[in-house]
Design an enzyme around this catalytic site. Structure first.
Site, mmCIF file in Angstrom:
data_model
loop_
_atom_site.group_PDB
_atom_site.id
_atom_site.type_symbol
_atom_site.label_atom_id
_atom_site.label_comp_id
_atom_site.label_asym_id
_atom_site.label_seq_id
_atom_site.Cartn_x
_atom_site.Cartn_y
_atom_site.Cartn_z
ATOM 1 N N ASP A 194 0.847 -1.205 0.000
ATOM 2 C CA ASP A 194 0.000 0.000 0.000
ATOM 3 C C ASP A 194 0.880 1.252 0.000
ATOM 4 O OD1 ASP A 194 -2.281 1.836 0.934
ATOM 5 O OD2 ASP A 194 -3.270 -0.103 0.909
ATOM 6 N N ASP A 207 -2.166 4.506 18.137
ATOM 7 C CA ASP A 207 -2.911 3.298 18.480
ATOM 8 C C ASP A 207 -2.442 2.094 17.676
ATOM 9 O OD1 ASP A 207 -4.753 1.870 19.911
ATOM 10 O OD2 ASP A 207 -6.468 2.435 18.673
ATOM 11 N N HIS A 242 -3.519 6.086 3.761
ATOM 12 C CA HIS A 242 -4.318 4.939 3.343
ATOM 13 C C HIS A 242 -3.781 3.640 3.945
ATOM 14 C CE1 HIS A 242 -5.847 1.906 0.380
ATOM 15 N NE2 HIS A 242 -6.925 2.670 0.434
ATOM 16 N N ASN A 259 -6.358 -1.540 24.688
ATOM 17 C CA ASN A 259 -5.272 -0.791 25.308
ATOM 18 C C ASN A 259 -5.776 0.521 25.894
ATOM 19 O OD1 ASN A 259 -5.836 0.241 22.776
ATOM 20 N ND2 ASN A 259 -3.759 0.948 22.386
ATOM 21 N N VAL A 275 -9.230 2.837 18.882
ATOM 22 C CA VAL A 275 -10.108 1.874 18.241
ATOM 23 C C VAL A 275 -9.491 0.476 18.257
ATOM 24 C CG1 VAL A 275 -11.310 3.515 16.735
ATOM 25 C CG2 VAL A 275 -9.076 2.633 16.054
ATOM 26 N N ASN A 303 -13.683 0.485 -6.843
ATOM 27 C CA ASN A 303 -14.650 1.481 -6.345
ATOM 28 C C ASN A 303 -15.357 2.269 -7.445
ATOM 29 O OD1 ASN A 303 -13.876 0.910 -3.666
ATOM 30 N ND2 ASN A 303 -12.114 2.268 -3.871
ATOM 31 N N ALA A 320 -6.668 -14.695 -6.093
ATOM 32 C CA ALA A 320 -6.885 -13.718 -5.014
ATOM 33 C C ALA A 320 -8.324 -13.808 -4.522
ATOM 34 C CB ALA A 320 -6.603 -12.303 -5.524
#
Lengths: 70, 584
Positions: free
Chosen positions: B165, B173, B198, B212, B216, B290, B305
């Site tokens: 990516d 976090d 991203h 923790n 989130v 998308n 995949a």
């Protein structure tokens, strides 16, 4: 090359700039885009590339060299 | 849950949201959603703490009360009240912050208003697991039953997930200790640090640090993350970069590769890299794209995949999600037309970080990658097995272009791994052992001993798994799972493949002494029963045998194991020392 269209921001992934053309279709833009031109008609100079990305991806992208108001 | 109780809890959440967002209707709606979700989760999990509020008031007006009456109440109290929920509008429940609840109650009492109940709101605070304060916003994790992974798997522990990516940054976090040294394939960029946001968001969905007390949660919070930067800070990359990144990830030992990217153009180079990864036993998960079209982008459309489409908070296909051949499964990708309807994770924000909601098939894909990591970490299945249960556990009976085999369901996938079936497998093993011991004429007490051995051999003692450690893990599972638990995911099927040999070995080693025969008989029968279960489940067919031969091989293992058990019974029958121990 040069393209004319409307600069749109697509809220997908981390966000993406595309050039919306009059005849339809959105060409993803890869490169620095001036945010203040959002939703304005612009002239984009650059070259077509087969880029992979996280937003719209079905059309070939434009690697941006320059963007200015139309 | 009793409807009234549920309504009261939602009311509390809603009331808080109304007041918080009074100055901004858009934000108010978002907060309402967050609070409803958060309180619902807390209550459903049975973990909540209640306390009365000092200044939040709830009014249950006479059913059907109109807006004009509510305006009168507002004028009387000098406060801003709001109906708490459209779906229960007829109940005429209103909430708002009044400053002093006791004074407001006194005013209402003497005003002759159509009020049935008026009291201070009871606030609910979520406790328990996870304690991440923004977990309530993450509708997308309960939607795919991520909690099943937290409770019933090692949550990705030891599994390497490559995020191919824009890079990964260890934000507040995200535990830096689980982010492996990465590599950049972007020209002029040396570091795999994220300069877009991203990749870090995607990584958060897979393995955000969870429980923790911060931010989130993620699907497989103990997984290791391998940053592979192939997209520039503008979010674009080339087929050469992506293919090189995939090859490198495989070389680094990645077991799952997340590709939240795509293109309308097929690339043989990327296909070759994905095929190589697939052959190496890596699970490749890729976004469907998308464009809202009827064609899936590459590499999501590749057969090697897992192509992932996106759903919104209501489970319906997201409007931007591509559909068509190549979609294998759907996962939460978000729909920001609904306030709070995106996928929430921690990511970069300039030089700092922020909890942001993104939407896209990019966001759906890491839910599947995280689920794959959680399943792999159980040591029960290899890559192909994980792929099968992920798709088989999805919630649709038939494939569709929009959802593939359905919406991702980690809980269902876990059930298919057999982790939720330990009792059933154990019962089957006990039954087989008892029958063989009975056929062999063993005394009742020894039949029962054989049945217990069969139960343990086939199903283990599942509860022992909760105590942790190697011993607990082994004893919690049937013996066929032991190679996978001890040696890793590549060995998970070896026990079933060689069950016949195991049974023969046991007979040779322990079939002689009379004192051990019942146990050996039970173990052999239990192993045979478990191979029958594995065969029926279709989870462990030997890949090295073609077609029906793989099933035949497993059936042979079951037959050999059961014959071994019968042989032990035969030895017992021939034993002159049987004496009074004979069955009647």
């Amino acid at each position: 090359m040069e393209w004319i269209g409307t600069l749109r921001y697509v809220d997908l992934g981390a966000g993406q700039w595309v050039l919306e053309q009059e005849e339809g279709g959105e060409m993803p833009l890869v490169g620095a885009v001036p945010a203040h031109l959002r939703d304005h008609e612009v002239v984009v100079q650059g070259r077509r590339v087969d880029a992979l990305g996280f937003g719209r991806s079905m059309q070939r992208s434009i690697e941006v060299r320059d963007i200015r108001p139309a | 849950m009793q409807p009234v109780t549920r309504g009261a809890l939602v009311l509390v959440a809603t009331s808080l949201g109304v007041v918080w967002g009074a100055a901004d209707p858009g934000r108010r709606e978002a907060d309402l959603e967050d609070l409803r979700d958060g309180v619902d989760h807390a209550h459903e999990a049975g973990r909540s703490e209640v306390r009365p509020s000092d200044d939040l008031l709830v009014l249950d007006l006479v059913d059907g009360t109109d807006d004009a009456t509510l305006d009168r109440v507002e004028a009387l109290l000098g406060a801003d009240l709001a109906w708490f929920d459209d779906t229960t509008r007829d109940e005429a429940i209103a909430v708002g912050r009044v400053g002093d609840v006791a004074a407001a109650l006194a005013l209402i009492e003497g005003a002759g208003l159509p009020v049935e109940v008026a009291e201070a709101v009871v606030e609910v605070e979520a406790l328990g697991y996870p304690d991440d304060p923004l977990f309530g916003r993450q509708w997308h994790l309960p939607a795919m039953h991520a909690e099943a992974g937290w409770w019933h798997t090692p949550a990705g522990k030891g599994v390497i997930v490559a995020v191919v990516d824009t890079g990964i940054r260890a934000v507040e976090d995200l535990d830096a200790g689980r982010v492996l040294p990465g590599r950049s394939f972007v020209a002029g960029v040396v570091s795999a640090d994220d300069d877009n946001g991203h990749g870090t968001h995607v990584a958060g969905t897979i393995a955000q640090t969870t429980h923790n007390g911060v931010g989130v949660a993620g699907v497989a919070p103990h997984a290791l993350l391998l940053p592979v930067k192939v997209l520039s800070r503008f979010g674009g990359g080339t087929s050469v970069q992506v293919a090189a990144g995939i090859h490198w990830a495989v070389e680094q030992g990645a077991q799952v590769i997340n590709l939240s990217l795509g293109s309308g153009r097929y690339s043989a180079l990327i296909h070759h890299a994905v095929k190589r990864a697939h052959r190496a036993g890596v699970i490749v998960v890729a976004a469907a794209g998308n464009d809202g079209g009827r064609r899936v982008s590459w590499p999501g459309a590749l057969p090697e995949a897992i192509g992932v489409a996106a759903t919104g908070p209501d489970g319906s296909p997201a409007p931007y999600s591509n559909a068509g051949k190549g979609v294998d499964v759907a996962a939460p990708g978000g729909d920001k037309r609904r306030p709070g309807g995106g996928v929430w994770q921690d990511t970069i924000d300039g030089e700092g970080h922020a909890y942001k909601e993104f939407q896209g098939t990019s966001m759906a894909t890491p839910h599947v990658a995280g689920a794959a990591a959680a399943l792999l970490s159980t040591g029960v299945l290899d890559a192909r097995g994980v792929e099968r249960v992920l798709l088989a556990g999805a919630d649709e009976a038939a494939w569709s272009p929009e959802l593939g085999w359905g919406r991702l369901d980690l809980e269902a996938a876990l059930a298919l791994t057999g982790l939720a079936d330990g009792m059933e497998r154990g019962a089957l093993g006990a039954f087989f052992a008892f029958v063989v011991a009975s056929v062999g004429g063993l005394a009742v007490r020894r039949r029962l001993l054989a049945a217990v051995a069969g139960l343990l051999a086939a199903g283990g003692v599942p509860v022992l798994g909760t105590f942790g450690g190697w011993g607990g893990a082994l004893l919690s599972r049937g013996v066929l799972a032991w190679p996978g638990l001890m040696l890793g995911p590549s060995w998970v099927h070896v026990g079933a493949w060689l069950a016949g040999g195991l049974a023969i070995g046991l007979v040779v080693l322990g079939g002689g002494p009379r004192w051990s025969r019942a146990a050996v008989l039970g173990i052999c029968a239990g192993v045979g029963a478990d191979v029958v279960w594995v065969l029926a489940s279709g989870l462990a067919r030997p890949w090295w045998l073609p077609g029906a031969w793989s099933s035949t091989w497993l059936a042979l293992q079951a037959v050999v194991a059961i014959f071994a058990a019968l042989a032990v019974a035969g030895l017992d029958r021939l034993d002159p020392a049987r004496g009074s121990a004979h069955a009647p």
